[in-house]
Write an enzyme that holds these catalytic residues in place. Sequence first.
Site, short mmCIF file in Angstrom:
data_model
loop_
_atom_site.label_atom_id
_atom_site.label_comp_id
_atom_site.label_asym_id
_atom_site.label_seq_id
_atom_site.Cartn_x
_atom_site.Cartn_y
_atom_site.Cartn_z
N ASP A 109 32.65 11.38 -27.92
CA ASP A 109 31.55 12.35 -27.78
C ASP A 109 32.03 13.78 -27.98
O ASP A 109 31.21 14.69 -28.06
CB ASP A 109 30.86 12.19 -26.41
CG ASP A 109 31.83 12.25 -25.26
OD1 ASP A 109 32.76 11.42 -25.23
OD2 ASP A 109 31.69 13.12 -24.39
N ASN A 110 33.34 13.96 -28.04
CA ASN A 110 33.87 15.30 -28.30
C ASN A 110 34.51 15.37 -29.68
O ASN A 110 35.42 16.16 -29.92
CB ASN A 110 34.91 15.67 -27.23
CG ASN A 110 34.29 15.82 -25.86
OD1 ASN A 110 33.09 16.05 -25.74
ND2 ASN A 110 35.09 15.70 -24.82
P1 AMP Z 1 32.37 16.99 -21.25
O1 AMP Z 1 33.47 16.46 -20.40
O2 AMP Z 1 32.06 18.45 -20.99
O3 AMP Z 1 32.56 16.71 -22.71
O4 AMP Z 1 31.05 16.24 -20.78
C1 AMP Z 1 30.91 14.85 -20.80
C2 AMP Z 1 29.48 14.49 -20.44
O5 AMP Z 1 29.18 14.91 -19.12
C3 AMP Z 1 28.43 15.12 -21.32
O6 AMP Z 1 27.38 14.23 -21.45
C4 AMP Z 1 28.03 16.34 -20.53
O7 AMP Z 1 26.74 16.78 -20.87
C5 AMP Z 1 28.08 15.80 -19.12
N1 AMP Z 1 28.32 16.87 -18.16
C6 AMP Z 1 29.47 17.56 -17.97
N2 AMP Z 1 29.33 18.46 -16.98
C7 AMP Z 1 28.07 18.37 -16.52
C8 AMP Z 1 27.31 19.04 -15.51
N3 AMP Z 1 27.83 20.00 -14.76
N4 AMP Z 1 26.02 18.66 -15.35
C9 AMP Z 1 25.48 17.70 -16.09
N5 AMP Z 1 26.13 17.02 -17.05
C10 AMP Z 1 27.41 17.35 -17.27
MG MG Z 2 31.64 16.80 -24.36
#
Ligand code: AMP
Ligand code: MG
Length: 491
Positions: free
Chosen positions: A250-251
């Site tokens: 997803d990244n």
């Molecule tokens: P990330 O680790 O930032 O790539 O996020 C992974 C997933 O978690 C993605 O679907 C983000 O939208 C979700 N996510 C990360 N942080 C938050 C948050 N504080 N609130 C809601 N969703 C989050």
């Molecule tokens: Mg992400």
Amino acid sequence: MTVHFPFQNSYSALPDSFFARVAPTPVAAPRLIKLNRPLAVQLGLDPDVLETPEGAEILAGKTVPAGADPIAMAYAGHQFGQFVPQLGDGRAVLLGEVIDKDGIRRDIQLKGSGPTPFSRRGDGRAALGPVLREYIVSEAMFALGIPTTRSLAAVVTGEHVIRETALPGAVLTRVASSHIRVGTFQFFAVRRDTDAIRRLADHVIARHYPELLGNERPYHALLAGVVARQAELVARWLLVGFIHGVMNTDNSSISGETIDYGPCAFMDAYNPSQVFSSIDEMGRYAYANQPRIALWNLTRLAECLLPLFGEEQEKAVEQAQEILGAFPETFSKAYQTGLRKKVGLFTERDGDEALIQDLLDAMAKNTADFTLTFRRLGDAAGDPAADDARAEFMDPAAFDEWAKRWRERTALEPQTAAERQAAMNTVNPIFIPRNHRVEAVIQAAVNNDDYAPFEELVKVLAKPFEDQPDYAAYADPPLPDQRVLQTFCGT
Ligand code: AMP
Ligand code: MG
């Protein structure tokens, strides 16, 4: 004056299953702390107007500008190898798309702008520290010439977010050529929605791979295109010592941009097995593992595209494997070509690869600073008496031994010393976003509401290849007590 965004939205015109319509959640007291003025101009936005209180309200998600069609995008993803069928923008909304000065379609997204239907247990918010980190590192990557999402603005919200402690909340305005990820395809693949996969692939081709329009086998060519861009991207990361930290599917962007700066970092001393991310306990996303992981992620993309490859799935699998098979060579070519430039070779000869590998091995053994060794090697190319490179090695004799072979090799080329040094200085940065600097900037902002260190760091990193004598200390590696051993996820 009102803020005018020349939106021309295309993603929100796709079927409803692609996203959830959701507006950002208003915040208490938005305050603009940084606007990227050149980027605003590039996007056709008026930076002066964005700097007004009304601009800050938009950049904080308090007001939705005319023409915006805010959505949270749906996606799935493998996180540290585990498949999660529904992730999606849990704390971001895409305001819309604009066509920039070069005719490129760019997403304008608010990150940290409140909950969405994809938030799961999250609060939809971002803390100031990770917002500043993403701003600094993404803009540094851009200045280094590496494909990346950009940062248009950072605002503080006037609200607190609760993490381990209460922290100031912030919103980052992120700009990307799109936010479509490998995980976006996975979202539809796991739902066996082949029509949606085709719609998404067609959208991606029109947007990111227009040269494939009219191709006889467009979906095969799309996979080949993403494979090539990701292979080149990861090579570029390695060549500047960048560790993404969370290379989940997803990244992993379909356009080939670096996306989602969480616990990322540039390494100081060269160490191929370096890991920073506090959540990467197994070293899955270690520096030298990144090419392997990129290919793993691309294999997940290939699986999603199989239904578009034709009726005969056995044949489709074979074709996908053949396309994925190009990754190692494309990566290796980009990486080796880049390394050759880093050591100042203009031509290619047998033995170059081994020569360069011997330098890297000696650097690892002698904990030589990755960035400074190459930059100082440029000085040594310009002036044989310049000996700062050897000082990077615990045992300087290890460098001397290698440098003797290197000088014999460079002597076979007609370029002058000055030409070689000049060429090396265009690929070997002197300034990278060193972790201890990023941390110090974040501490000043979070603890003292002091953004002067942030401003200065951003300014220095905008010219990473230029000697900036007034800011020479920014090139220095951390002292032992300044060393940052772990970085934390942006959540
Ligand atoms: P990330 O680790 O930032 O790539 O996020 C992974 C997933 O978690 C993605 O679907 C983000 O939208 C979700 N996510 C990360 N942080 C938050 C948050 N504080 N609130 C809601 N969703 C989050
Ligand atoms: Mg992400």
